[in-house]
Enzyme design. Sequence first.
Site, PDB file in Angstrom:
ATOM      1  CG  HIS A  14     -26.216 -14.821 -24.655  1.00  0.00           C
ATOM      2  ND1 HIS A  14     -25.228 -15.461 -25.345  1.00  0.00           N
ATOM      3  CD2 HIS A  14     -27.366 -15.425 -25.031  1.00  0.00           C
ATOM      4  CE1 HIS A  14     -25.739 -16.418 -26.096  1.00  0.00           C
ATOM      5  NE2 HIS A  14     -27.038 -16.411 -25.911  1.00  0.00           N
ATOM      6  CB  CYS A  23     -28.690 -15.351 -30.962  1.00  0.00           C
ATOM      7  SG  CYS A  23     -29.265 -17.041 -30.668  1.00  0.00           S
ATOM      8  CG  HIS A  27     -31.659 -15.188 -26.292  1.00  0.00           C
ATOM      9  ND1 HIS A  27     -30.827 -14.333 -26.988  1.00  0.00           N
ATOM     10  CD2 HIS A  27     -31.045 -16.406 -26.314  1.00  0.00           C
ATOM     11  CE1 HIS A  27     -29.774 -14.997 -27.434  1.00  0.00           C
ATOM     12  NE2 HIS A  27     -29.866 -16.265 -27.026  1.00  0.00           N
ATOM     13  CG  HIS A  29     -29.175 -19.919 -23.771  1.00  0.00           C
ATOM     14  ND1 HIS A  29     -29.768 -20.663 -24.753  1.00  0.00           N
ATOM     15  CD2 HIS A  29     -28.669 -18.817 -24.373  1.00  0.00           C
ATOM     16  CE1 HIS A  29     -29.617 -20.047 -25.914  1.00  0.00           C
ATOM     17  NE2 HIS A  29     -28.956 -18.921 -25.705  1.00  0.00           N
ATOM     18  CG  HIS A  68     -30.509 -16.706 -12.136  1.00  0.00           C
ATOM     19  ND1 HIS A  68     -30.121 -17.985 -11.819  1.00  0.00           N
ATOM     20  CD2 HIS A  68     -31.813 -16.774 -12.486  1.00  0.00           C
ATOM     21  CE1 HIS A  68     -31.162 -18.792 -11.951  1.00  0.00           C
ATOM     22  NE2 HIS A  68     -32.200 -18.087 -12.367  1.00  0.00           N
ATOM     23  CD  GLU A 123     -26.092 -20.653 -26.793  1.00  0.00           C
ATOM     24  OE1 GLU A 123     -25.271 -19.793 -26.436  1.00  0.00           O
ATOM     25  OE2 GLU A 123     -26.491 -20.798 -27.970  1.00  0.00           O
TER      26      GLU A 123
END
Length: 133
Positions: A14, A23, A27, A29, A68, A123
């Site tokens: 995201h 952010c 990137h 998570h 994914h 997260e």
Amino acid sequence: MYTVIREIHFSYGHRLLEYAGKCRHLHGHNGRIEIEIRGDALDRLGMVLDFDEIKRRVEQWINSTMDHRMLMSAKDPLAPFLKEQGEPLVLLEGNPTAENIARMVYEHAKAEGLPVVSVRLWETPNSSATYSE
């Protein structure tokens, strides 16, 4: 009162629009969801809800919907380009924050008729957000 919690792991990417920190860039998570189900009574087998039922109705949905994939704001100017490139996207009305993702999972569980109390999205190992009504 009885409570059960099912843990669900998934990976997603995201970025946050109009965010001043790192952010703001694309990137990823490795997220961990904790879905809390509560009931006043146990069923005939002595359960609030079978963990396999939570897996079938929520975890499989997460795996097929968000795992994914890029979770992005519908207003993100990169979304049309990524879609054109064949990238799997999930578009949210607002920013794809941990808070909004937790709410999306909560609302799905509620729509499935589950007696969900809260959904927490980890997260990172040190940062989580919870949604409950």
